[in-house]
Design an enzyme around this catalytic site. Sequence first.
Site, short mmCIF file in Angstrom:
data_model
loop_
_atom_site.label_atom_id
_atom_site.label_comp_id
_atom_site.label_asym_id
_atom_site.label_seq_id
_atom_site.Cartn_x
_atom_site.Cartn_y
_atom_site.Cartn_z
N LYS A 51 -4.33 4.74 -7.07
CA LYS A 51 -4.96 4.93 -5.76
C LYS A 51 -5.65 6.30 -5.75
CE LYS A 51 -5.43 3.78 -1.33
NZ LYS A 51 -4.54 4.53 -0.47
N HIS A 72 0.81 -1.21 0.00
CA HIS A 72 0.00 0.00 0.00
C HIS A 72 0.85 1.27 0.00
CE1 HIS A 72 -2.58 3.15 1.71
NE2 HIS A 72 -3.60 2.47 1.23
N ASP A 73 0.85 1.99 -1.13
CA ASP A 73 1.40 3.35 -1.23
C ASP A 73 2.85 3.49 -0.79
OD1 ASP A 73 -1.17 3.88 -2.04
OD2 ASP A 73 -1.57 5.41 -0.54
#
Length: 291
Positions: free
Chosen positions: A121, A34-35
């Site tokens: 995202k 995630h990110d």
Amino acid sequence: MAIPKIASYPMPAQGWNNRVLWQPEARRAALLVHDMQDYFLDFYDRERAPVPELLANVRRLLDLARELGMPVIYTAQSPAQTPAERGLLQDMWGPGLTARPQRKDIAAELAPQPQDVVLDKWRYSAFQRSPLLELLRGQGRDQLIVCGIYAHIGCMATACEAFMSDIQPFFAADALADFSAQEHEMALRYVSQRCGVTLPTQALVDGLRPRLPASPGELRQIVADSLKIAAADPGEDESLLDWGLDSIRIMALLETWRRAGLDVDFMALAGQPTLAAWWALLNRREAEVCA
């Protein structure tokens, strides 16, 4: 308001009292990174805690997922978002990556491989405005291991939405990072009590690649972790029922050992719920398998 500069803090190391006893399985799970973009990592001192441990543990999960044939999915925010696309994030956090588009790449240590999926995202949850749910269902995956940054924002929102979509979320406690130790711990506790399972990287590795206890001491530690007690507490011949062992925990241990190749039935464990009896049983059954 931009993201603040983040002070160093030690990676959380304590156990979490998970409300459910779900076990990660390689045939059911996908890994979500995630990110993990340079833009977000730049708010830390990358040479100090928790970043080195974060990178090492995400790398470990990536290597294992690829070895076991698990889908690997990344999220990355785009620096080319219009104000309309950014929406309320603009009010809360400012322009985001549009201010530093040169830092959009995922950290080199964790770079995606050609077979991996990289999703744009758009909001806190990786499920919003993305095909993530369809990807998981299309590959028959109903578990999602979440690692990355920031734990109490996008990672927690993603875990919560996974739960609401009947995908079991697993929060990799020491493969996450946050604005502070307090916010990191809050996210770990929330997931463990409300929408998933919080586990350290080592426990996730052990679950994804199950193996049998190699010694009485290791068996003792596994049982103690399941019961949330100190490993030194139960005596070798003391009933584990007196320490909180129940049928749900027996079934969780049984499933792990079965996936490691051991043919043990429920009554064999439930009928003699002591460390000494279980070690003798595991030894005898393993010898039969190897014979």
